[in-house]
Design a protein around this motif. Structure first.
Motif, mmCIF file in Angstrom:
data_model
loop_
_atom_site.group_PDB
_atom_site.id
_atom_site.type_symbol
_atom_site.label_atom_id
_atom_site.label_comp_id
_atom_site.label_asym_id
_atom_site.label_seq_id
_atom_site.Cartn_x
_atom_site.Cartn_y
_atom_site.Cartn_z
ATOM 1 N N ASN A 94 0.693 -1.315 0.283
ATOM 2 C CA ASN A 94 0.073 -0.041 0.015
ATOM 3 C C ASN A 94 0.832 1.222 -0.058
ATOM 4 O OD1 ASN A 94 -1.625 2.234 0.350
ATOM 5 N ND2 ASN A 94 -2.728 1.085 1.974
ATOM 6 N N PRO A 95 0.793 2.000 -0.945
ATOM 7 C CA PRO A 95 1.706 3.105 -1.310
ATOM 8 C C PRO A 95 1.648 4.095 0.142
ATOM 9 C CG PRO A 95 0.287 3.184 -2.725
ATOM 10 C CD PRO A 95 0.192 1.895 -2.387
ATOM 11 N N ASP A 96 0.343 4.132 0.648
ATOM 12 C CA ASP A 96 0.052 5.112 1.714
ATOM 13 C C ASP A 96 1.227 4.629 2.936
ATOM 14 O OD1 ASP A 96 -1.674 6.644 0.318
ATOM 15 O OD2 ASP A 96 -3.222 5.375 1.238
ATOM 16 N N GLU A 97 1.433 3.443 2.953
ATOM 17 C CA GLU A 97 2.330 2.841 3.998
ATOM 18 C C GLU A 97 3.677 2.693 3.752
ATOM 19 O OE1 GLU A 97 0.409 -0.639 4.935
ATOM 20 O OE2 GLU A 97 -1.372 0.409 5.616
ATOM 21 N N GLU A 100 9.374 6.806 2.843
ATOM 22 C CA GLU A 100 10.079 7.805 1.798
ATOM 23 C C GLU A 100 11.162 7.298 0.936
ATOM 24 O OE1 GLU A 100 9.174 10.739 1.136
ATOM 25 O OE2 GLU A 100 7.368 10.732 2.624
ATOM 26 N N ARG A 104 7.387 2.673 -4.566
ATOM 27 C CA ARG A 104 5.957 2.934 -4.530
ATOM 28 C C ARG A 104 5.434 4.150 -3.912
ATOM 29 N NH1 ARG A 104 4.812 -3.610 -3.057
ATOM 30 N NH2 ARG A 104 3.945 -4.236 -4.848
ATOM 31 N N LYS A 105 6.375 4.542 -2.711
ATOM 32 C CA LYS A 105 5.968 5.774 -2.151
ATOM 33 C C LYS A 105 5.965 6.943 -3.401
ATOM 34 C CE LYS A 105 5.357 8.937 1.156
ATOM 35 N NZ LYS A 105 4.156 8.795 2.050
ATOM 36 N N SER A 110 -1.955 3.686 -6.799
ATOM 37 C CA SER A 110 -2.705 3.155 -5.651
ATOM 38 C C SER A 110 -2.550 1.899 -5.062
ATOM 39 C CB SER A 110 -4.460 3.029 -6.526
ATOM 40 O OG SER A 110 -4.276 1.848 -7.426
ATOM 41 N N LEU A 111 -3.258 1.108 -4.273
ATOM 42 C CA LEU A 111 -2.981 -0.005 -3.798
ATOM 43 C C LEU A 111 -2.699 -1.310 -4.892
ATOM 44 C CD1 LEU A 111 -2.712 -2.090 -1.371
ATOM 45 C CD2 LEU A 111 -5.169 -2.021 -0.984
ATOM 46 N N ASN A 114 0.342 -0.301 -8.405
ATOM 47 C CA ASN A 114 1.629 0.314 -7.298
ATOM 48 C C ASN A 114 3.037 -0.198 -7.987
ATOM 49 O OD1 ASN A 114 1.703 -2.654 -7.234
ATOM 50 N ND2 ASN A 114 1.205 -2.846 -5.002
#
Ligand code: ADP
Ligand code: MG
Length: 140
Positions: A94-97, A100, A104-105, A110-111, A114
């Motif tokens: 999950n790129p939100d997780e 840095e 993926r960041k 999206s999930l 990715n």
């Protein structure tokens, strides 16, 4: 110190946005070496087979559709602890997780979209490499 090989895929969301070079650059900067690489259009059958471990998961059908939505770059990476190293450079699913600086960041949409796939174990790396490449295509 173990030299390993792992399978990496640059997914359709990334090839469509012209990010192949940026992604390979991050992988190479981490010390991983590309020893085989090709750009291909997966068929639905190939995508289904490649992701068959996920066939009972609710996201399987959409994942297969996404993976055939454009070309992918399949590549074999080699280096010290290549399996884990590649997963570290990729970042969390999950790129939100994702941390840095990870692929993926920086690039994931999206999930699902990715940007990259990476083998998650030495055994799976071996399986996944032989799914796409024969031994004579691996050139160090
Ligand atoms: P990873 O690619 O980090 O090894 P998984 O093997 O768990 O992650 O999942 C395979 C791929 O399926 C992910 O990279 C992502 O494209 C997609 N995916 C995973 N979980 C979900 C989810 N909950 N919803 C939509 N797509 C997902
Ligand atoms: Mg996985």
């Amino acid at each position: 110190m173990t030299i390993q090989q792992t399978l990496s895929i640059i997914k359709p969301d990334a090839t469509k946005r012209n990010l192949i070079g940026s992604i390979v650059s991050k992988l190479e900067s981490s010390g991983l070496k590309v020893i085989a690489q090709k750009k291909i259009q997966l068929t639905e059958l190939q995508a289904k087979q490649f992701y068959k471990v996920h066939k009972e998961r609710p996201f399987y059908h959409d994942l297969v559709k996404f993976m055939v939505s454009g070309p992918v770059v399949v590549q074999v990476l080699e280096g010290e602890n290549a399996v884990i190293k590649n997963r570290q450079v990729m970042g969390a699913t999950n790129p939100d997780e994702a941390e840095e600086g990870t692929i993926r960041k920086e690039f994931a949409e999206s999930l699902e979209a990715n940007s990259v796939h990476g083998s998650d174990s030495i055994e799976n790396a071996y399986q996944e490499i032989s799914f796409f490449f024969s031994q004579i295509e691996l050139v160090n």
